[in-house]
Design a protein around this motif. Structure first.
Motif, short mmCIF file in Angstrom:
data_model
loop_
_atom_site.label_atom_id
_atom_site.label_comp_id
_atom_site.label_asym_id
_atom_site.label_seq_id
_atom_site.Cartn_x
_atom_site.Cartn_y
_atom_site.Cartn_z
N VAL A 1 0.87 -1.19 0.00
CA VAL A 1 0.00 0.00 0.00
C VAL A 1 0.91 1.23 0.00
CG1 VAL A 1 -1.81 1.21 1.31
CG2 VAL A 1 -1.75 -1.28 1.33
N ALA A 2 0.42 2.35 -0.54
CA ALA A 2 1.22 3.57 -0.55
C ALA A 2 1.62 3.96 0.88
CB ALA A 2 0.44 4.71 -1.21
N LYS A 3 2.84 4.44 1.03
CA LYS A 3 3.37 4.78 2.36
C LYS A 3 2.45 5.78 3.07
CE LYS A 3 7.33 4.43 4.84
NZ LYS A 3 6.89 3.11 5.26
N GLY A 4 2.10 5.44 4.30
CA GLY A 4 1.29 6.35 5.11
C GLY A 4 -0.20 6.29 4.85
N ASN A 5 -0.63 5.46 3.89
CA ASN A 5 -2.07 5.36 3.61
C ASN A 5 -2.72 4.37 4.61
OD1 ASN A 5 -4.64 5.36 2.61
ND2 ASN A 5 -4.04 5.07 0.47
N ASN A 6 -2.78 4.82 5.86
CA ASN A 6 -3.16 3.92 6.95
C ASN A 6 -4.60 3.45 6.90
OD1 ASN A 6 -0.59 4.33 7.80
ND2 ASN A 6 -1.12 5.88 9.33
N THR A 7 -5.49 4.25 6.31
CA THR A 7 -6.89 3.80 6.27
C THR A 7 -7.03 2.60 5.33
OG1 THR A 7 -7.45 5.41 4.55
CG2 THR A 7 -7.85 6.06 6.85
N VAL A 8 -6.25 2.59 4.25
CA VAL A 8 -6.31 1.45 3.32
C VAL A 8 -5.62 0.23 3.94
CG1 VAL A 8 -5.53 0.57 1.07
CG2 VAL A 8 -6.64 2.81 1.23
N THR A 9 -4.42 0.42 4.49
CA THR A 9 -3.71 -0.71 5.12
C THR A 9 -4.56 -1.30 6.24
OG1 THR A 9 -1.68 0.47 4.63
CG2 THR A 9 -1.48 -1.44 6.06
N GLY A 10 -5.14 -0.44 7.07
CA GLY A 10 -5.96 -0.90 8.19
C GLY A 10 -7.19 -1.66 7.72
N SER A 11 -7.84 -1.16 6.67
CA SER A 11 -9.03 -1.84 6.15
C SER A 11 -8.67 -3.22 5.61
CB SER A 11 -9.68 -1.02 5.02
OG SER A 11 -9.95 0.27 5.48
N ILE A 12 -7.58 -3.29 4.87
CA ILE A 12 -7.14 -4.58 4.33
C ILE A 12 -6.84 -5.55 5.48
CG2 ILE A 12 -5.25 -5.76 3.09
CD1 ILE A 12 -5.10 -3.24 1.28
N ASN A 13 -6.13 -5.05 6.49
CA ASN A 13 -5.78 -5.91 7.63
C ASN A 13 -7.01 -6.44 8.34
OD1 ASN A 13 -3.10 -5.70 7.12
ND2 ASN A 13 -2.69 -4.15 8.69
N SER A 14 -8.02 -5.58 8.57
CA SER A 14 -9.18 -6.12 9.29
C SER A 14 -9.96 -7.08 8.40
CB SER A 14 -10.05 -5.01 9.90
OG SER A 14 -10.34 -4.05 8.95
N ALA A 15 -10.01 -6.81 7.09
CA ALA A 15 -10.68 -7.75 6.19
C ALA A 15 -9.96 -9.10 6.20
CB ALA A 15 -10.73 -7.18 4.77
N LEU A 16 -8.64 -9.05 6.14
CA LEU A 16 -7.84 -10.29 6.13
C LEU A 16 -8.07 -11.12 7.40
CD1 LEU A 16 -4.13 -9.83 4.92
CD2 LEU A 16 -5.70 -11.69 4.37
N ILE A 17 -8.06 -10.47 8.56
CA ILE A 17 -8.30 -11.18 9.81
C ILE A 17 -9.65 -11.88 9.76
CG2 ILE A 17 -8.71 -10.92 12.31
CD1 ILE A 17 -6.72 -8.56 12.25
N GLY A 18 -10.66 -11.15 9.27
CA GLY A 18 -12.00 -11.73 9.15
C GLY A 18 -12.00 -12.97 8.27
N LEU A 19 -11.34 -12.89 7.10
CA LEU A 19 -11.31 -14.02 6.16
C LEU A 19 -10.52 -15.20 6.73
CD1 LEU A 19 -10.60 -12.02 2.87
CD2 LEU A 19 -12.81 -12.93 3.62
N MET A 20 -9.50 -14.89 7.53
CA MET A 20 -8.70 -15.96 8.14
C MET A 20 -9.48 -16.64 9.28
SD MET A 20 -4.78 -14.61 8.06
CE MET A 20 -3.86 -14.66 6.51
N ASN A 21 -10.38 -15.89 9.88
CA ASN A 21 -11.15 -16.46 11.00
C ASN A 21 -12.44 -17.15 10.57
OD1 ASN A 21 -9.27 -15.72 12.88
ND2 ASN A 21 -10.26 -13.77 13.35
N ASP A 22 -13.02 -16.71 9.44
CA ASP A 22 -14.33 -17.28 9.09
C ASP A 22 -14.26 -18.44 8.09
OD1 ASP A 22 -13.99 -16.20 6.57
OD2 ASP A 22 -15.62 -14.75 6.71
N GLY A 23 -13.03 -18.91 7.78
CA GLY A 23 -12.89 -20.07 6.91
C GLY A 23 -12.73 -19.73 5.43
N THR A 24 -12.95 -18.45 5.06
CA THR A 24 -12.84 -18.08 3.64
C THR A 24 -11.40 -18.24 3.14
OG1 THR A 24 -14.57 -16.44 4.05
CG2 THR A 24 -13.40 -16.28 1.95
N TYR A 25 -10.45 -17.77 3.94
CA TYR A 25 -9.04 -17.88 3.53
C TYR A 25 -8.66 -19.34 3.28
CZ TYR A 25 -3.95 -17.66 3.56
OH TYR A 25 -2.63 -17.80 3.20
#
Ligand code: ARG
Length: 257
Positions: free
Chosen positions: A216-240
């Motif tokens: 992600v572009a340096k300092g674009n924390n809203t995008v990095t944060g959104s991706i991270n929370s989506a990833l955690i969700g997918l890793m926890n709900d079996g989708t990943y």
């Protein structure tokens, strides 16, 4: 007059820098997130009858879906992806980039979405161990951690290492006998060996290990944060796990994720 021109130029440059990356709210309002990849790295991202498919394509589409946006895919050569990202051509890049301190100077990484390593591939009678590599002809894709790490192997000279624009070009030369060793991703290696039973290819040692993440572009924390929370969700709900099993028959997430 001169001063005026200089300040207009300065404003234009600053504008370009700040306009370069969209924050998540802007992306969400637009409804579409722009994703960059090279589309030439099976089974992670590649073209199948004109369609972009692969593990990272499925994963990024699932991330977008859980963020309630559509994906717009754009492809560029691997070596151009991170500079295109910096120029705002994509909102994020998913192209099997290993997390390295050099890359972290200019871009941010999300939480790793898989763990892997660079692996030796050669003909059945070719070199299989790191100790056998000095003096052999090694092929690697340019701009990659494979190239960086090949050059670190004790006894391997710069002139022994040939750089290729595309990973598949190195494979072609290995099959043709123009190089002795190809160093590529472990899962790419296993996929190639399985899909080309007549090519007499075998894998050898892992040369190094790495954690792979979305850029992600340096300092674009809203995008990095959104991706991270989506990833955690997918890793926890079996989708990943489902997506990983589809492409590898196993779950390739990093331990501890
Ligand atoms: N993992 C390696 C790196 O971080 C290579 C990735 C190559 N990826 C690709 N999509 N061609 O540099």
């Amino acid at each position: 007059m001169k001063l005026k021109f200089a300040s207009i130029l300065m404003l234009a440059v600053l504008g370009a820098v700040f306009a370069a990356s969209r924050d998540f709210l802007t992306i969400h309002q637009a409804g579409t997130i722009v994703v960059g990849t090279d589309g030439a790295f099976p089974p992670f991202s590649f073209k199948q009858s004109g369609q972009l498919v692969g593990f990272e394509v499925d994963l990024a589409n699932a991330i977008a879906k859980s963020l309630d946006v559509k994906t717009q895919w754009r492809t560029a050569p691997f070596t151009e992806l991170l500079s295109d990202l910096k120029q705002g051509k994509f909102d994020f890049v998913i192209a099997s980039h290993g997390i390295t301190p050099e890359r972290q100077k200019t871009i941010d990484f999300a939480t790793p979405h898989y763990c892997t390593g660079g692996m030796i591939v050669s003909k059945s009678d070719g070199p299989k161990t790191i100790l056998e590599l000095p003096g052999t002809r090694i092929g690697v894709q340019v701009g990659t951690t494979y190239l960086q790490n090949a050059l670190k192997i004790p006894g391997v000279l710069k002139s022994d290492v040939k750089g290729y624009a595309k990973d598949s070009d190195a494979l072609r030369d290995l099959i043709a006998g123009k190089i002795d060793v190809w160093i590529t991703d472990k899962f790419v290696a296993l996929d190639v060996i399985k899909n080309n039973p007549k090519a007499d290819l075998e894998h050898g040692d892992l040369v190094f290990t790495e954690r792979i993440a979305i850029a992600v572009a340096k300092g674009n924390n809203t995008v990095t944060g959104s991706i991270n929370s989506a990833l955690i969700g997918l890793m926890n709900d079996g989708t990943y796990e489902k997506i990983s099993n589809r492409w590898f028959g196993e779950d390739i997430r990093c331990e501890g994720n």
